[in-house]
Structure formats: structure tokens, C-alpha cells
Write a protein that holds these residues in place. Sequence first.
Motif, PDB file in Angstrom:
ATOM      1  N   UNK A 153       0.806  -1.223   0.000  1.00 18.10           N
ATOM      2  CA  UNK A 153       0.000   0.000   0.000  1.00 18.10           C
ATOM      3  C   UNK A 153       0.844   1.280   0.000  1.00 18.10           C
ATOM      4  N   UNK A 154       1.871   1.410   0.859  1.00 14.40           N
ATOM      5  CA  UNK A 154       2.663   2.646   0.814  1.00 14.40           C
ATOM      6  C   UNK A 154       3.321   2.891  -0.548  1.00 14.40           C
ATOM      7  N   UNK A 155       3.845   1.834  -1.152  1.00 10.84           N
ATOM      8  CA  UNK A 155       4.463   1.945  -2.471  1.00 10.84           C
ATOM      9  C   UNK A 155       3.429   2.342  -3.520  1.00 10.84           C
ATOM     10  N   UNK A 156       2.231   1.729  -3.459  1.00 10.52           N
ATOM     11  CA  UNK A 156       1.169   2.044  -4.410  1.00 10.52           C
ATOM     12  C   UNK A 156       0.734   3.499  -4.277  1.00 10.52           C
ATOM     13  N   UNK A 157       0.593   3.964  -3.037  1.00 10.74           N
ATOM     14  CA  UNK A 157       0.208   5.356  -2.816  1.00 10.74           C
ATOM     15  C   UNK A 157       1.263   6.312  -3.368  1.00 10.74           C
ATOM     16  N   UNK A 158       2.516   5.963  -3.164  1.00  9.75           N
ATOM     17  CA  UNK A 158       3.606   6.820  -3.657  1.00  9.75           C
ATOM     18  C   UNK A 158       3.601   6.868  -5.185  1.00  9.75           C
ATOM     19  N   UNK A 164      23.093  -3.400  -3.806  1.00  9.30           N
ATOM     20  CA  UNK A 164      23.593  -3.691  -2.463  1.00  9.30           C
ATOM     21  C   UNK A 164      23.011  -2.674  -1.488  1.00  9.30           C
ATOM     22  N   UNK A 165      22.803  -3.068  -0.232  1.00  5.53           N
ATOM     23  CA  UNK A 165      22.296  -2.102   0.758  1.00  5.53           C
ATOM     24  C   UNK A 165      23.120  -0.820   0.809  1.00  5.53           C
ATOM     25  N   UNK A 166      24.443  -0.938   0.681  1.00  4.26           N
ATOM     26  CA  UNK A 166      25.302   0.246   0.737  1.00  4.26           C
ATOM     27  C   UNK A 166      25.001   1.218  -0.398  1.00  4.26           C
ATOM     28  N   UNK A 167      24.468   0.714  -1.512  1.00  5.25           N
ATOM     29  CA  UNK A 167      24.140   1.585  -2.640  1.00  5.25           C
ATOM     30  C   UNK A 167      23.045   2.583  -2.293  1.00  5.25           C
ATOM     31  N   UNK A 168      22.206   2.229  -1.310  1.00  2.00           N
ATOM     32  CA  UNK A 168      21.073   3.087  -0.931  1.00  2.00           C
ATOM     33  C   UNK A 168      21.174   3.494   0.537  1.00  2.00           C
ATOM     34  N   UNK A 202       9.935  -2.622  -0.405  1.00  2.00           N
ATOM     35  CA  UNK A 202       8.661  -1.905  -0.354  1.00  2.00           C
ATOM     36  C   UNK A 202       8.457  -1.129   0.945  1.00  2.00           C
ATOM     37  N   UNK A 203       9.502  -1.020   1.768  1.00  2.53           N
ATOM     38  CA  UNK A 203       9.416  -0.179   2.964  1.00  2.53           C
ATOM     39  C   UNK A 203       9.621   1.278   2.573  1.00  2.53           C
ATOM     40  N   UNK A 204       8.865   2.164   3.236  1.00  9.36           N
ATOM     41  CA  UNK A 204       8.858   3.560   2.785  1.00  9.36           C
ATOM     42  C   UNK A 204      10.163   4.303   3.050  1.00  9.36           C
ATOM     43  N   UNK A 205      11.107   3.672   3.752  1.00  5.52           N
ATOM     44  CA  UNK A 205      12.416   4.308   3.906  1.00  5.52           C
ATOM     45  C   UNK A 205      13.144   4.425   2.568  1.00  5.52           C
ATOM     46  N   UNK A 206      12.670   3.684   1.558  1.00 11.50           N
ATOM     47  CA  UNK A 206      13.338   3.678   0.256  1.00 11.50           C
ATOM     48  C   UNK A 206      12.632   4.540  -0.787  1.00 11.50           C
ATOM     49  N   UNK A 207      11.778   5.466  -0.351  1.00 15.76           N
ATOM     50  CA  UNK A 207      11.080   6.341  -1.296  1.00 15.76           C
ATOM     51  C   UNK A 207      12.031   7.068  -2.227  1.00 15.76           C
ATOM     52  N   UNK A 208      13.058   7.685  -1.649  1.00 17.59           N
ATOM     53  CA  UNK A 208      13.948   8.538  -2.454  1.00 17.59           C
ATOM     54  C   UNK A 208      15.031   7.742  -3.178  1.00 17.59           C
ATOM     55  N   UNK A 209      15.103   6.447  -2.938  1.00 20.91           N
ATOM     56  CA  UNK A 209      16.150   5.648  -3.571  1.00 20.91           C
ATOM     57  C   UNK A 209      15.548   4.559  -4.460  1.00 20.91           C
ATOM     58  N   UNK A 210      15.104   3.463  -3.869  1.00 22.66           N
ATOM     59  CA  UNK A 210      14.624   2.340  -4.659  1.00 22.66           C
ATOM     60  C   UNK A 210      13.306   2.648  -5.364  1.00 22.66           C
ATOM     61  N   UNK A 211      12.418   3.354  -4.681  1.00 23.95           N
ATOM     62  CA  UNK A 211      11.147   3.695  -5.327  1.00 23.95           C
ATOM     63  C   UNK A 211      11.368   4.684  -6.468  1.00 23.95           C
ATOM     64  N   UNK A 212      12.216   5.670  -6.218  1.00 21.26           N
ATOM     65  CA  UNK A 212      12.522   6.630  -7.285  1.00 21.26           C
ATOM     66  C   UNK A 212      13.213   5.934  -8.453  1.00 21.26           C
ATOM     67  N   UNK A 213      14.037   4.940  -8.159  1.00 25.52           N
ATOM     68  CA  UNK A 213      14.695   4.170  -9.226  1.00 25.52           C
ATOM     69  C   UNK A 213      13.648   3.429 -10.066  1.00 25.52           C
ATOM     70  N   UNK A 214      12.619   2.889  -9.406  1.00 24.45           N
ATOM     71  CA  UNK A 214      11.554   2.199 -10.124  1.00 24.45           C
ATOM     72  C   UNK A 214      10.801   3.161 -11.027  1.00 24.45           C
ATOM     73  N   UNK A 215      10.471   4.342 -10.511  1.00 21.39           N
ATOM     74  CA  UNK A 215       9.783   5.339 -11.330  1.00 21.39           C
ATOM     75  C   UNK A 215      10.624   5.715 -12.545  1.00 21.39           C
TER      76      UNK A 215
END
Length: 288
Positions: free
Chosen positions: A43-48, A247-251, A262-275
Amino acid sequence: MQPCDLNSTGGAVVAARFYAPTGAPKAVVVIGGAMGVRQDYYAPFAQWLASQGYLVASFDYRGVGDSRRAPLRRVDADLFSWTDDFDSVIAAALQRAGEVPLYLVGHSLGAQLPGLLQHRDRVAGLVSVAAGSGYWRDNAPQLKRMVLYFWHVLVPVATWLFGYFPGRRIGKVGDLPRGVVLQWRRWCLNPRYHVGAEGAPVRERFEAARFPLVALSMTDDELMTERGTHVLVDCYANAPRRVERIAPADVAAKRIGHFGFFRDQFQSSLWARTAALLQGFQLSKETT
């Protein structure tokens, strides 16, 4: 967020949720969940993603989460009918959004099924997250130590006793319909996974897929190896495809693992990468 019950094959009802952007959507994203994971988790990822201008759909496969409408021992389902559920959600999402691109974000199992979709020719791109072949020799080392006991003893015995796989009771995967877990078992014992276990009809459907695929593989995934990811990606033999290792160090994180993406701590990194990957699919299509 708007919840919606959709009709799928065999009279099954699939619980879906639609997350609408402000204004007209620039594309549709359907999230295919992992085995035993409820759509709440996404849900948090979908909302973002909706805030980025996408119409986003998530869902629970029949017999799981909000789609569980009967005692699980009475649920007639396998992984082909779960693919039908995926298709039903795609059809509903496209009906809502009109003629815009359709993208998939598949987590684990959610990236293993799209080659089987009836709507695969409508897919404009797939982002695969922590997904790979479930073949037991391709599992991560810590999982491999117990997986043969899981497949040869725990799954058949527990499923026979309960009429479904009682994963919540034993802390493994989650509760699953009998047909799903036994078919999954057969896939996981075959070196070519689903295209090996099911033979030519499934292999040919995957080979017919032409949508671009980017697989995001986590170096600290406790379930999936890089090799397993490449085995799955190569099932889409005629699709443009690549694997990206993260790798975790990458983010700037201590851990990502199989579920952390899918944890919201990754909004600016992994989620932005997906977008950015979704946007890249669109730009590539326009350039072509």
C-alpha cells in the motif's frame, strides 16, 4: 484508494485496490505480489506511485488476504488460476485508465507469472523485484539447508493433514490453497522451474513475451541468488531484459533483503529508481 471486488475465472472473486493520481493517469501500474504476501504490504508503495501520476492497482490472489471468501480447504486454485486473477486486475485497470501504457511491478512470484498472462501483449514493461527461479538449487545458502525437508516432508504432510498448506501455523510462507502449493512444489523441484515443469505450452508462452524486463536483484536477498534471478529472466527468452544488482550500501541502508524494497524508507532511492525505470520504458518506446 478505492477497494473493488473483481470477477475472475471459475467464479472466483478477487479483491483489488485502485490508487488514483490527481488528474489523468500517465500510465497504469499493476503490482503483482509475492507468494503468501497480502496486498496491504504494498500500500505505501502504491500510494507513492499514484502521487507520481500513475493509476496503480494491487490485489490479493484468490484464497489470500481479502480474496479469501471461504475456508481454504475448499478453495480450488493453482498458479494458473492465480495468473487469471492477475489478468482480471489488468483488464479492470485498463478499463479505468483507457489507452495509456501498462506496466507491471512484480515482487518474487509476481514477476514469475507475467509470461503466462493473456494480456502480455499489452504490457509495456516489467520491473521485477527480488524475483528468480524457485528451483531449490538456486535458493540462497541459508534457505537451501532446509528446503528439501520443506518440499519432501513438510509440504506434502501438512497439506494432506489440513487440506491446504497451513503456513501461518508453522511460520513458513503463509496459508496457501492445496493446488497452489503442490504446483509450486513441482516447479521448485525442476531445474528450469515453471518452463521445465510444465513443458512446451508454458515455455512457448514465455518465449512469446516481448515486453522489456528489468530485474532488480538484492545482494543480501536471504531467499534468492543472482543465478536464480538470471534463470527466471532468461525464461523471457525473446524479451529485452537485464539484471541490475543492488547492495544495501548503494542506498545507504543496512539491509534490503527479499522483502525490504517496499518499505517507505526507500522512497527517495529504490522507489525513485523504479519510477525512473518506468519512465525509461516509455522513452524507449517513443524513441523506437
